[in-house]
Design an enzyme around this catalytic site. Structure first.
Site, PDB file in Angstrom:
ATOM      1  N   LYS A 202       0.855  -1.185   0.000  1.00 18.25           N
ATOM      2  CA  LYS A 202       0.000   0.000   0.000  1.00 18.25           C
ATOM      3  C   LYS A 202       0.893   1.238   0.000  1.00 18.25           C
ATOM      4  O   LYS A 202       1.742   1.403   0.870  1.00 18.25           O
ATOM      5  CB  LYS A 202      -0.909  -0.011   1.222  1.00 18.25           C
ATOM      6  N   ARG A 212     -10.686   9.965   2.155  1.00 18.07           N
ATOM      7  CA  ARG A 212     -10.511  10.567   3.489  1.00 18.07           C
ATOM      8  C   ARG A 212     -11.686  11.475   3.795  1.00 18.07           C
ATOM      9  O   ARG A 212     -12.093  11.613   4.950  1.00 18.07           O
ATOM     10  CB  ARG A 212      -9.156  11.263   3.576  1.00 18.07           C
ATOM     11  N   LYS A 225       1.359   9.946   5.699  1.00 14.99           N
ATOM     12  CA  LYS A 225       1.473   8.548   6.131  1.00 14.99           C
ATOM     13  C   LYS A 225       2.754   7.888   5.613  1.00 14.99           C
ATOM     14  O   LYS A 225       2.842   6.671   5.504  1.00 14.99           O
ATOM     15  CB  LYS A 225       0.218   7.780   5.689  1.00 14.99           C
ATOM     16  N   LYS A 256      -2.266  -1.428  -3.797  1.00 11.23           N
ATOM     17  CA  LYS A 256      -3.137  -0.265  -3.690  1.00 11.23           C
ATOM     18  C   LYS A 256      -2.316   1.000  -3.748  1.00 11.23           C
ATOM     19  O   LYS A 256      -1.294   1.074  -3.062  1.00 11.23           O
ATOM     20  CB  LYS A 256      -3.880  -0.353  -2.358  1.00 11.23           C
ATOM     21  N   TYR A 321     -15.294   0.923  -6.539  1.00 12.56           N
ATOM     22  CA  TYR A 321     -16.576   1.601  -6.318  1.00 12.56           C
ATOM     23  C   TYR A 321     -17.482   1.455  -7.537  1.00 12.56           C
ATOM     24  O   TYR A 321     -18.667   1.739  -7.456  1.00 12.56           O
ATOM     25  CB  TYR A 321     -16.327   3.086  -6.000  1.00 12.56           C
TER      26      TYR A 321
HETATM   27  C1  PBG Z   1      -6.901   3.681   5.612  1.00  6.86           C
HETATM   28  C2  PBG Z   1      -7.485   3.432   4.265  1.00  6.86           C
HETATM   29  C3  PBG Z   1      -7.412   4.348   3.217  1.00  6.86           C
HETATM   30  C4  PBG Z   1      -8.090   3.767   2.146  1.00  6.86           C
HETATM   31  C5  PBG Z   1      -8.571   2.533   2.567  1.00  6.86           C
HETATM   32  N1  PBG Z   1      -8.180   2.331   3.879  1.00  6.86           N
HETATM   33  C6  PBG Z   1      -6.867   5.707   3.167  1.00  6.86           C
HETATM   34  C7  PBG Z   1      -5.550   5.985   3.714  1.00  6.86           C
HETATM   35  O1  PBG Z   1      -4.673   5.136   3.796  1.00  6.86           O
HETATM   36  O2  PBG Z   1      -5.369   7.140   4.093  1.00  6.86           O
HETATM   37  C8  PBG Z   1      -8.257   4.430   0.817  1.00  6.86           C
HETATM   38  C9  PBG Z   1      -9.312   3.902  -0.088  1.00  6.86           C
HETATM   39  C10 PBG Z   1      -9.654   4.795  -1.214  1.00  6.86           C
HETATM   40  O3  PBG Z   1      -9.003   5.831  -1.456  1.00  6.86           O
HETATM   41  O4  PBG Z   1     -10.607   4.455  -1.928  1.00  6.86           O
HETATM   42  N2  PBG Z   1      -6.944   2.675   6.505  1.00  6.86           N
END
Ligand code: PBG
Length: 333
Positions: A202, A212, A225, A256, A321
């Protein structure tokens, strides 16, 4: 690479592209509704279905209305839902206790879905961000996101989700050691069938912006992050993460974001042959929706082409989505 291919004109590659029938015969990849995991957002209240401003067509639903999404998914042939809680600032704390509350939005939604549509595969999100006043996936101590104390909390969070009936636990937090710790706790408590789909690779990505908003984290997040999510410049590191998570007991792994990281999907699939998923994230979704709304691209065709790209890159399934819209189109064909 293809020594037996005769030169032109003996070989004319256009021959096998001349009509629908032959194109169908030589087609290498297929998409179906069964390839999709549909991410859905759960919030407090009753009888609420509200659109997320930064994600046109994507809703936040109260627990009672989440069941509608599960029925819709089942009727469309979508095999799995992934639950994300939306929490207002007043629902967030520094100790993140909401994350392992058996009555939090996710755990109530799991039970509601399992009661109404027992065959629906339910996946969850494991990370502290949606319950954290700081918006981070781990505990913050003196400005630092701490690892080992966070892992203990993630284990508690996962166990509550398993007790509520989750089929797939999805750690998206990127802490070290969490897959082994969660797997061990699940086995010890007798949840042998609960699967772990690790968000193994990720990236610290700007493509999460609309999400967010969707989970109420935009206002909460301080800093970025980058000390736990991956550097977009790296690729070998993704393989090390996947190897590590598989060795700790992950059943499936995820890359991801999606489209900008298809090279990682292909490398992961080729190197490990494990069930591999990609998350077509919020920013990818909203960019296509915005371009289509502006008349710049054909929404349906760009949606289907983007989803097929994941299959071509070696993914077994896609979190998207677009799941219901794409399933509707596929089922009509
Ligand atoms: C955080 C999380 C995120 C997403 C899924 N789980 C955002 C992040 O890491 O800040 C993002 C999913 C998306 O953008 O569709 N646990």
């Amino acid at each position: 690479m293809h020594p037996i291919q005769a030169p032109y004109p003996a070989t004319r590659l256009r021959r096998t592209r001349q009509n629908d029938g032959i194109r169908g015969l030589v087609r290498e990849n297929y998409l179906s509704a069964a390839d999709f995991i549909w991410p859905v957002f759960v919030r407090s209240g009753t009888d609420i279905v509200e659109e997320i401003p930064s994600m046109p067509g994507v809703m936040r639903r109260s627990v009672d209305r989440i069941v509608d999404a599960a029925i819709e998914a089942r009727d469309l042939g979508i095999g799995a839902l992934c639950l994300f809680p939306y929490t207002g600032l007043e629902e967030r704390t520094e100790d993140c206790a909401g994350a392992w509350d058996p009555e939090n939005h996710t755990n109530r939604a799991i039970r509601a879905i399992k009661a109404a549509v027992p065959e629906m595969v339910v996946m969850t999100d494991v990370a502290l961000d949606t319950y954290n006043i700081n918006g981070h996936d781990g505990f913050v101590e003196d400005g630092e996101i701490v690892n080992d104390r966070t892992v203990e909390a993630l284990v508690k969070m996962s166990l509550e989700q398993a007790r509520a009936g989750a089929d797939i636990i999805g750690p998206s937090d990127m802490m070290d050691g969490r897959i082994g710790a969660i797997r061990n706790a699940l086995e010890t408590e007798g949840h042998q069938k609960v699967m772990l789909l690790s968000y193994a690779a990720k990236y610290a990505s700007a493509f999460y912006g609309p999400f967010r908003d969707a989970v109420g984290a935009s206002g909460a997040l301080t800093g970025d992050k980058k000390t736990y999510q991956m550097d977009p410049a790296n690729s070998d590191e993704a393989l090390r993460l996947v190897a590590r998570d598989l060795s700790e007991g992950a059943d499936m792994v995820m890359v991801k974001p999606g489209l900008p990281y298809l090279d990682i999907c292909r490398r992961v699939k080729d190197a490990f042959g494990a069930p591999t998923f990609a998350y077509q994230v919020s920013g990818e979704y909203s960019m296509i929706k915005a371009a289509a709304a502006a008349g710049m691209v054909d929404e349906e065709r760009v949606m289907m082409e983007s989803l097929m790209a994941f299959k071509r890159a070696g993914c077994d399934g896609i979190l998207t989505y677009f799941a219901p819209a794409a399933a509707r189109l596929l089922n009509a064909q």
